[in-house]
Write a protein that holds these residues in place. Structure first.
Motif, mmCIF file in Angstrom:
data_model
loop_
_atom_site.group_PDB
_atom_site.id
_atom_site.type_symbol
_atom_site.label_atom_id
_atom_site.label_comp_id
_atom_site.label_asym_id
_atom_site.label_seq_id
_atom_site.Cartn_x
_atom_site.Cartn_y
_atom_site.Cartn_z
ATOM 1 N N ARG A 28 16.266 30.395 -4.418
ATOM 2 C CA ARG A 28 16.976 30.927 -2.990
ATOM 3 C C ARG A 28 17.297 29.635 -2.294
ATOM 4 O O ARG A 28 17.926 29.520 -1.305
ATOM 5 N N GLU B 47 20.278 28.297 -3.522
ATOM 6 C CA GLU B 47 21.458 29.046 -3.226
ATOM 7 C C GLU B 47 21.785 28.767 -1.932
ATOM 8 O O GLU B 47 22.828 28.801 -1.555
ATOM 9 N N PHE C 153 23.978 26.047 -1.235
ATOM 10 C CA PHE C 153 25.497 26.302 -1.257
ATOM 11 C C PHE C 153 25.932 27.647 -0.442
ATOM 12 O O PHE C 153 26.984 28.105 -0.890
ATOM 13 N N HIS C 154 25.200 28.041 0.304
ATOM 14 C CA HIS C 154 25.516 29.049 1.429
ATOM 15 C C HIS C 154 25.928 30.187 0.587
ATOM 16 O O HIS C 154 26.877 31.075 0.946
ATOM 17 N N ARG C 155 24.882 30.500 -0.289
ATOM 18 C CA ARG C 155 25.003 31.783 -1.149
ATOM 19 C C ARG C 155 23.915 32.590 -0.952
ATOM 20 O O ARG C 155 22.717 32.239 -0.345
ATOM 21 N N GLY C 156 23.902 33.986 -1.193
ATOM 22 C CA GLY C 156 22.844 34.889 -1.115
ATOM 23 C C GLY C 156 22.556 35.165 0.284
ATOM 24 O O GLY C 156 23.165 34.814 1.290
#
Length: 612
Positions: free
Chosen positions: A603, A606, A609-612
């Motif tokens: 996390r 992630e 990468f500005h994910r989740g």
């Protein structure tokens, strides 16, 4: 009567001595500088008791007449200045007229001198700053100064002197620096009956540097020269990877004067930008020549510091030329004059093999004798030489990295269980995948190896000499005079860490045993570094706590010997490194307290990468 009064000359001289005469090496420096200014072609220095008992400096320079010899002991009496305007263009090493009266005020002092053409010489004796006698004496042309019982009348200062080994090392370093600055002058340094330094007059700069400092650059010194707008630049430098963990490998000279100048030091490092590891310093000697009115040497009583009229110009010039010299990639061309090259390697023939074999047998016999017989490891040496096939190059003598030669898989249990090696970033940070915890693991290979070697050294110290391993071939380290003097001082410290060393001729040291787990290359790097300046013992531990001298030395040795950044490791070596980290007491930080391992959760990645 008012409260303010002029101090007597005796008191004023002692105050000046506090600034000019710190230790025997200070006396040597001032007297040798006077000898150089007097035009001496051969300068002889002899110390007894590391200079605490006596210092004698003799030259064949211009000498002095009777009146000048007596006047030389008066404060601010000098032949090197005639007016205030001369301070703007000082071209001599001395000029303050403080050295001789300061030295004479804290010692039993004798000066014998004769000027050319004088029928006889003059002997002046003083004690504690008080003139004792002035007599005519027979003497050769030149000047001889003897300083006995330094600080005999200032016991508080005498108590601050270090041990004989340390004071002698300072004397050697002082004479070495002056010899590098004045390569046309012959120098001889003796401690008692022992000859420590013998340099003939009329050497070239390259010859003098190779003889005095060449041992500090096993790969050889490269040279670069420059000249423009009144500035002259000569730089001798070792390859960046031969850098040291201390600053003493950098020697700076301005107009024939050894200096400690932060501007020049920073300019030199700027030229090395991107070529040195963090915390490492180059082996480099810089001679800078410029008009006397562009540099002020009247900054400090000891004349170690200078101030440039145009600092920006000097910085840019030195940094630019250093970078240009290094950019030559060590390939000499017309504009890049090379120092004398090493002799080309020659094939190892049967005769050489026989000589080495004979030396090995002698070494094995000596080891057996020193250990009361029994053979042990030495017994096997005779069987290992010559190598099969008769060619010395048929078998590798050295491993790549200390302790990383073992092959095998990553640890199957323990702290590093389940890691999968992915590769290396910039040949410095090892990347692993921890599938079970879904983490990306980064390991600093230098810091990790440093920790391994550090704990090995501490273990060797705790268990004693039994943990040392004899070398098949003793390592021979050619030493500069300061390094050899440092070895005399620290050989017991080296032995405590498991490095058994012995003298090998007048200018070399042989390493015969190393701590377990140290390859010969690592041992060479560690011992070389430990012969550098003594700056250990001041840093804190992981929590900033004071560390013992042995621990501080172990840190230095481990740092010098550990695999460096940008040194590509084989997967088997990566596995060995992790395996050796596993049983350590503190496998998470290097000996200096920096983390050696980072874990990034999925996390965390992630989130980047500005994910989740």
């Amino acid at each position: 009567m008012g409260k303010i009064r002029v101090l007597p000359d005796e008191v004023a001289n002692r105050i000046a001595a506090g600034e000019v005469v710190e230790r025997p090496a200070s006396v040597v420096k001032e007297l040798v500088e006077n000898a150089v200014d007097a035009g001496g072609r051969r300068i002889r220095v002899r110390v007894e008791g590391a200079g605490k008992r006596s210092v004698a400096v003799e030259d064949d320079g211009s000498g002095m007449g009777r009146d000048d010899a007596v006047l030389a002991l008066e404060r601010h009496a000098t032949s090197k200045l005639t007016g205030a305007e001369d301070l703007e263009r000082i071209a001599t090493l001395g000029f303050r007229g403080e050295a001789l009266p300061s030295i004479a005020s804290v010692s039993r002092f004798r000066l014998l001198t004769r000027a050319e053409g004088d029928p006889e010489g003059t002997e002046v004796r003083a004690e504690g700053g008080r003139l004792v006698s002035v007599e005519a004496r027979g003497a050769a042309r030149g000047t001889s100064v003897e300083v006995a019982d330094l600080f005999f009348n200032v016991p508080a200062r005498r108590k601050f002197l270090k041990g004989d080994a340390t004071e002698l090392r300072n004397v050697v370093e002082t004479v070495t620096q002056l010899a590098l600055a004045h390569f046309r002058v012959g120098f001889e340094l003796r401690s008692g009956d022992r000859l420590l330094l013998a340099l003939p007059p009329d050497q070239s700069l390259e010859e003098r540097a190779a003889e005095v400092a060449g041992a500090e650059a096993p790969g050889g010194l490269r040279w670069s020269y420059g000249e423009a707008d009144g500035l002259e630049f000569s730089l001798a430098f070792a390859a960046p990877h031969e850098g040291r963990g201390h600053r003493k490998g950098v020697r700076l000279f301005v107009n024939g004067r050894p200096v400690q100048d932060r501007l020049l030091f920073r300019a030199l490092l700027e030229g090395y930008r991107g070529l040195l590891e963090s915390g490492r310093f180059p082996v480099a000697l810089l001679w800078l020549g410029l008009p006397p009115d562009e540099v002020d040497v009247n900054v400090h009583p000891a004349k170690r510091e200078v101030r440039f009229r145009d600092e920006g110009r000097i910085f840019r010039w030195v940094a630019g030329h250093t970078a240009q010299a290094l950019a030559g990639g060590f390939r000499p061309d017309a504009a890049y004059r090379s120092a004398p090259q090493a002799l080309p390697a020659s094939p190892v023939g049967a005769e050489a093999v026989a000589r080495v074999g004979e030396a090995l047998h002698g070494y094995a016999r000596r080891l057996e004798g020193s250990r009361g017989g029994g053979g042990g490891a030495a017994a096997g040496y005779r069987e290992q030489w010559p190598p099969r096939g008769g060619a010395a190059s048929a078998q590798p003598l050295f491993r790549r990295f200390s302790g990383l030669e073992e092959t095998g898989a990553l640890p199957s249990e323990g702290r590093f269980t389940g890691l999968r090696y992915l590769g290396a970033f910039d040949a410095t940070y090892l990347l692993f995948e921890d599938r079970e915890n879904r983490e990306l693991v980064l390991l600093d290979q230098h810091a990790a190896h440093e920790r391994v070697l550090y704990e090995a050294l501490l273990e060797a110290r705790e268990r004693g000499p039994c943990r040392a391993q004899p070398l098949l071939l003793p390592l021979t380290l050619e030493c500069s005079p300061p390094e050899r003097a440092a070895w005399e001082e620290r050989r017991e410290d080296l032995a405590v860490l498991g490095f058994r060393t012995e003298a090998f001729g007048p200018s070399a040291v042989a390493v015969t045993e190393t701590p377990a787990g140290f390859s010969p290359e690592a041992a060479r790097a560690a011992v070389r570094d430990l012969l550098g300046p003594d700056g250990e013992g001041r840093e804190g531990g992981e929590a900033g706590a004071p560390v013992s001298r042995a621990e501080a030395l172990a840190r230095r040795a481990a740092c010098a010997a550990a695999v460096k950044a940008r040194a590509a490791l084989e997967p088997s070596e990566v596995a060995a490194l992790l395996g050796q980290l596993e049983p350590l007491r503190h496998p998470t930080h290097c000996p200096h307290g920096r983390p050696l391992l980072l874990r990034l959760r999925r996390r965390d990645v992630e989130g980047m990468f500005h994910r989740g």
